[in-house]
Design an enzyme around this catalytic site. Structure first.
Site, PDB file in Angstrom:
ATOM      1  CG  ASN A 176      -1.656   1.244   1.478  1.00 44.04           C
ATOM      2  OD1 ASN A 176      -1.756   2.081   0.582  1.00 44.04           O
ATOM      3  ND2 ASN A 176      -2.202   1.419   2.674  1.00 44.04           N
ATOM      4  CE  LYS A 195       0.033   3.284   4.747  1.00 46.24           C
ATOM      5  NZ  LYS A 195       0.147   3.384   6.184  1.00 46.24           N
ATOM      6  CG  HIS A 241      -5.581   2.136   5.336  1.00 49.60           C
ATOM      7  ND1 HIS A 241      -5.133   3.086   6.214  1.00 49.60           N
ATOM      8  CD2 HIS A 241      -4.577   1.229   5.211  1.00 49.60           C
ATOM      9  CE1 HIS A 241      -3.897   2.770   6.598  1.00 49.60           C
ATOM     10  NE2 HIS A 241      -3.543   1.648   5.992  1.00 49.60           N
ATOM     11  CD  GLU A 276      -2.637   5.647   6.826  1.00 56.29           C
ATOM     12  OE1 GLU A 276      -2.601   5.658   5.589  1.00 56.29           O
ATOM     13  OE2 GLU A 276      -1.755   5.114   7.529  1.00 56.29           O
ATOM     14  N   GLY A 316       2.973   2.176  10.562  1.00 58.08           N
ATOM     15  CA  GLY A 316       3.986   3.212  10.328  1.00 58.08           C
ATOM     16  C   GLY A 316       4.753   3.619  11.568  1.00 58.08           C
ATOM     17  CB  SER A 333       5.610  -1.958  11.749  1.00 62.53           C
ATOM     18  OG  SER A 333       5.200  -0.625  11.996  1.00 62.53           O
ATOM     19  N   GLY A 391       2.914  -1.210   4.183  1.00 62.82           N
ATOM     20  CA  GLY A 391       3.024   0.202   3.822  1.00 62.82           C
ATOM     21  C   GLY A 391       4.462   0.563   3.509  1.00 62.82           C
TER      22      GLY A 391
HETATM   23  P1  PGA Z   1       3.109   0.146   7.502  1.00 62.57           P
HETATM   24  O1  PGA Z   1       1.637   0.416   6.928  1.00 62.57           O
HETATM   25  O2  PGA Z   1       3.589  -1.157   6.928  1.00 62.57           O
HETATM   26  O3  PGA Z   1       3.928   1.323   7.044  1.00 62.57           O
HETATM   27  O4  PGA Z   1       2.998   0.068   8.988  1.00 62.57           O
HETATM   28  C1  PGA Z   1       0.704  -0.630   6.782  1.00 62.57           C
HETATM   29  C2  PGA Z   1      -0.596  -0.106   6.244  1.00 62.57           C
HETATM   30  O5  PGA Z   1      -1.019   0.989   6.639  1.00 62.57           O
HETATM   31  O6  PGA Z   1      -1.257  -0.770   5.408  1.00 62.57           O
END
Ligand code: PGA
Length: 254
Positions: A11, A13, A97, A99, A173, A212, A233
């Site tokens: 993803n 983003k 998601h 976000e 993240g 993460s 992400g």
């Molecule tokens: P991240 O994001 O791997 O940077 O933690 C995962 C996501 O939001 O899908």
């Protein structure tokens, strides 16, 4: 009983410019080498057309959007519909998601409508669920995830082409991951909800973990029962890191 294939989806983003198309090409080309693992990237809308022209981004490599509107068309400035994604040649979309839920006020009802709209256009749909840190600390993680998932499913979703991503909000993240025991417990809860929803197919719906995931922790996380992939992400922005996660999945599935 056979378990679902690993689904390793990146993803991006709000990241990526034309110069990053070479990374997409490296990932799509490299991902082809790992049979038995479904790989893909959900990209900013601005990169989708060009990404779909890159070698390796065929049907077996999923290319998709990060959201779609629940309506087919209309006066919704700035939005894109599921039909537009299909029209472009995409086969996937992420909905719900955290976000989107946090910054765009999306409720689980709306997430269900978006997923339904995407399925009506033949897209694979990744439905994200996950609790905040406050909710986990209050002992409400399972209740929140149950509500989010049950509400989305109540839109009448098909289990075909459906993927669920469990992403604890506090692990996204941040470099933090949920403990292996917590992941196992939540994925078992999600599997039970899916099995209740569809006796015949609940076992076949892939459940991804997100938050993460990196090459260094992928093997441990993907080795947990009922973890059938990862939504990635940050680590999907670098071909080497993302391919490292795909490799971990391939090693576990062989
Ligand atoms: P991240 O994001 O791997 O940077 O933690 C995962 C996501 O939001 O899908």
């Amino acid at each position: 009983m056979s378990k679902p294939a690993y689904h390793i989806i990146g993803n991006w983003k709000m990241n990526g410019l034309k110069a990053d198309l070479q990374t997409i090409e490296a990932i799509a080309g490299g991902g082809q080498e790992f049979s038995g693992v479904i790989c893909g990237l959900c990209l900013p809308a601005t990169l989708l057309s060009a990404a779909l022209l890159k070698p390796g981004t065929s049907d077996s490599f999923w290319i998709g959007g990060q959201d779609c509107h629940q309506e087919k068309s209309g006066a919704y400035t700035g939005n894109i519909s599921a039909e537009m994604l299909t029209d472009l040649g995409c086969n996937t979309v992420i909905v719900g998601h955290s976000e989107r839920r946090a910054y765009h006020g999306e409720t689980s009802e709306v997430v269900g409508e978006k997923a339904k709209a995407a399925q009506s256009q033949g897209l694979n749909v990744i439905v994200c669920v996950g609790e905040t840190l406050e909710e986990r600390k209050a002992g409400k993680a399972a209740e929140i995830v149950n509500n989010q998932l049950s509400t989305a499913l109540a839109a009448g979703l098909s289990t075909t082409g459906l993927v669920i991503a469990y992403e604890p909000v506090w692990a996204i993240g941040t470099g933090e991951t949920a403990s292996l025991d917590d992941i196992k417990e939540m994925h078992r809860t999600i599997r039970a909800i899916l099995s209740d929803y569809s006796d015949a197919n609940g076992e076949n719906v892939p459940i991804q973990y997100g938050g993460s995931v990196k090459p260094g922790n992928a093997k441990d996380i993907l080795g947990i029962e009922n973890v059938n992939g990862a939504l990635v992400g940050g680590a999907s922005l670098k071909a080497e890191d993302f391919l490292g996660i795909i490799e971990a999945a391939a090693a576990l599935s062989s």
